[in-house]
Enzyme design. Structure first.
Site, mmCIF file in Angstrom:
data_model
loop_
_atom_site.group_PDB
_atom_site.id
_atom_site.type_symbol
_atom_site.label_atom_id
_atom_site.label_comp_id
_atom_site.label_asym_id
_atom_site.label_seq_id
_atom_site.Cartn_x
_atom_site.Cartn_y
_atom_site.Cartn_z
ATOM 1 N N TRP A 5 0.876 -1.187 0.000
ATOM 2 C CA TRP A 5 0.000 0.000 0.000
ATOM 3 C C TRP A 5 0.905 1.227 0.000
ATOM 4 O O TRP A 5 1.656 1.457 0.942
ATOM 5 C CB TRP A 5 -0.908 0.035 1.223
ATOM 6 N N GLU A 51 7.928 -1.183 1.255
ATOM 7 C CA GLU A 51 7.877 -0.894 2.684
ATOM 8 C C GLU A 51 8.772 -1.906 3.404
ATOM 9 O O GLU A 51 8.694 -3.097 3.110
ATOM 10 C CB GLU A 51 6.455 -1.045 3.212
ATOM 11 N N ASP A 91 9.501 3.194 1.313
ATOM 12 C CA ASP A 91 8.361 3.925 1.870
ATOM 13 C C ASP A 91 8.298 3.627 3.368
ATOM 14 O O ASP A 91 7.868 2.556 3.780
ATOM 15 C CB ASP A 91 7.089 3.463 1.152
ATOM 16 N N GLN A 129 5.053 4.284 7.867
ATOM 17 C CA GLN A 129 4.680 3.753 9.180
ATOM 18 C C GLN A 129 5.874 3.300 10.000
ATOM 19 O O GLN A 129 5.811 3.279 11.227
ATOM 20 C CB GLN A 129 3.693 2.591 9.001
ATOM 21 N N LYS A 184 3.093 9.882 7.589
ATOM 22 C CA LYS A 184 2.422 9.582 8.843
ATOM 23 C C LYS A 184 3.174 9.968 10.119
ATOM 24 O O LYS A 184 2.803 10.891 10.824
ATOM 25 C CB LYS A 184 2.097 8.096 8.887
ATOM 26 N N ARG A 228 -3.128 -5.061 13.231
ATOM 27 C CA ARG A 228 -1.963 -4.174 13.163
ATOM 28 C C ARG A 228 -1.939 -3.369 14.462
ATOM 29 O O ARG A 228 -2.793 -2.512 14.675
ATOM 30 C CB ARG A 228 -2.065 -3.249 11.952
#
Length: 433
Positions: A138, A210, A243, A246, A272, A406
């Site tokens: 994502w 990620e 990326d 998070q 984020k 999560r």
């Protein structure tokens, strides 16, 4: 009667909001503080996802509130061709704390926007257009970022960008490639790139990844994988974009997750966690790549590029994270959380796996621990029971796996809050079974 049952509020919500995915919780959130949000009845709900996996300092941290007030009162927004001290200071700070060689930053607003900027830069600098990502990824809901997102949202909106390719992420809990009884994820990577090479028209520009695929079910790239991926990119003249929306800013127990692997990406994207819940994002790249992009006329002119207020927020976030030792704290509190989850795993057979790093952990719910058969619906039921008990949890479920919680509380979470969350989760599982 509950104050959450405000008929006018819900009528207006139904009539005037565009629904953008999922369903809304049947409550009105009035305020938030620290690790909790509070509904209209004043009920405290423990937030075990840091809002949208973002509020690493908890909600309404007093120093963030202070800096927002200060800059709202003196310097909030500028013409994009003007510079301010917070912007230059944040770019300098990012160059100092990211892996060596990442020296220049572009400050933006959202994760999708930063990935868009990174992909655009990679295409321009390489002169190529093909982008490879993980099939469980994502990266955002805009153009190129959406084309590189494979975990959701690909149907019904026409073709993705030409040259969009995906390979499976290495998944140690559900391995596909085995050699001598062990998961050989490097052989899987070799095979995946062999397929990419067969499909490519010779225009491979970048791989975007990620370090821990969050929406993909907390899939952590195993030791050695990221370095091997970087070598695959270098051999093909591709750039590696990481990326860290998070995983960045301390959540995994290092300032950036890629530091554990000793791998420096060509472009690092942040969002984020950089704004701790406020809209702030960045790309950070090398001087050589930025120079080449500039020579070729790199254009990423947006309304809020280099805005001073969010930049000031980002600086204060990094100040607090570093001053308060929150990177090390993510390891300590993450260990406490992991131990508690493993204790729950001993109590409940429906917990098939506990995985992740620092304060970004995943719990996969299965029907049968031995066969790893997914338990369709059970995870959602546990999630509802968690909310009933006052614990906000997020679950994702991709084809071929069970529902995965999560779990990403703020880096400021206390031991008591960790223990409370574990207790409520245990109660919710008992109710759901």
């Amino acid at each position: 009667m509950s104050l959450n049952d405000d008929a006018t509020f819900w009528r207006n919500a139904r009539q005037h909001l565009v629904r953008y995915g999922g369903t809304f919780e049947p409550m009105i959130i009035e305020r938030a503080k620290g690790s909790f949000v509070y509904d209209a009845d004043g009920r405290a709900i423990l937030d075990f996802t840091s809002g949208q996996m973002s509020a690493v300092l908890g909600h309404c941290h007093p120093e963030i509130v202070s800096v927002i007030g200060e800059y709202a009162g003196k310097l909030d927004h500028l013409f994009s061709g003007m510079l301010s001290r917070p912007v230059v200071d944040l770019a300098t700070r990012l160059a100092n704390i990211t892996p060596p060689g990442l020296d220049r930053a572009l400050l933006l607003s959202t994760g999708a926007e930063s990935n868009e900027a990174a992909i655009r830069m990679a295409k321009l600098v390489t002169g190529k257009y093909e982008i490879v990502g993980f099939a469980q990824s994502w990266h955002g809901m805009t153009g190129a970022a959406a084309s590189a997102t494979y975990s959701a949202g690909r149907k019904g909106v026409g073709p993705a960008a030409v040259g969009s390719f995906a390979i499976p992420a290495p998944f140690t809990y559900r391995p596909r490639f085995e050699r001598n009884g062990a998961y050989d994820y490097l052989a899987e990577l070799d095979y995946a790139f062999d397929l990419i090479d067969r499909q490519s028209s010779g225009n491979l520009a970048a791989f975007i990844a990620e370090p821990i695929l969050s929406s993909g079910g907390i899939i952590e790239l195993p030791d050695g994988y990221m370095a091997a991926l970087k070598r695959k990119c270098e051999a093909r003249g591709m750039l590696l974009i990481l990326d860290e929306a998070q995983t960045g800013v301390g959540r995994t127990g290092t300032m950036f997750a890629c530091q554990r692997d000793g791998v420096t990406p060509d472009i690092l994207t942040l969002s984020k966690t950089l704004g701790a819940g406020l809209p702030l994002a960045a790309i950070v790249t090398s001087a050589a790549i930025e120079e080449r992009a500039h020579e070729l006329g790199y254009l990423f002119y947006t309304t809020h590029v280099s805005d001073p207020l969010p930049a000031a927020v980002g600086l204060r976030v990094l100040d607090v994270v570093q001053r308060d030792g929150l990177v090390a704290r993510a390891n300590v509190m993450g260990d406490r959380l992991r131990r508690g989850l493993l204790d729950l795993m001993e109590r409940f057979d429906c917990i098939g796996d506990v995985r992740g790093r620092g304060l970004l952990l995943g719990v996969e719910i299965v029907k049968d621990r031995r066969t790893k058969e997914p338990a369709d619906g059970l995870g959602a039921k546990i999630t509802r029971e968690c909310m009933n008990l006052g614990l906000s949890m997020n679950i994702v479920q991709l084809p071929g796996m069970g529902g995965v919680f999560r779990i990403a509380p703020p880096l400021t979470v206390s031991e008591d809050e960790i223990d409370l969350g574990l207790s409520l989760l245990g109660q919710a599982i008992e109710r759901a079974l």
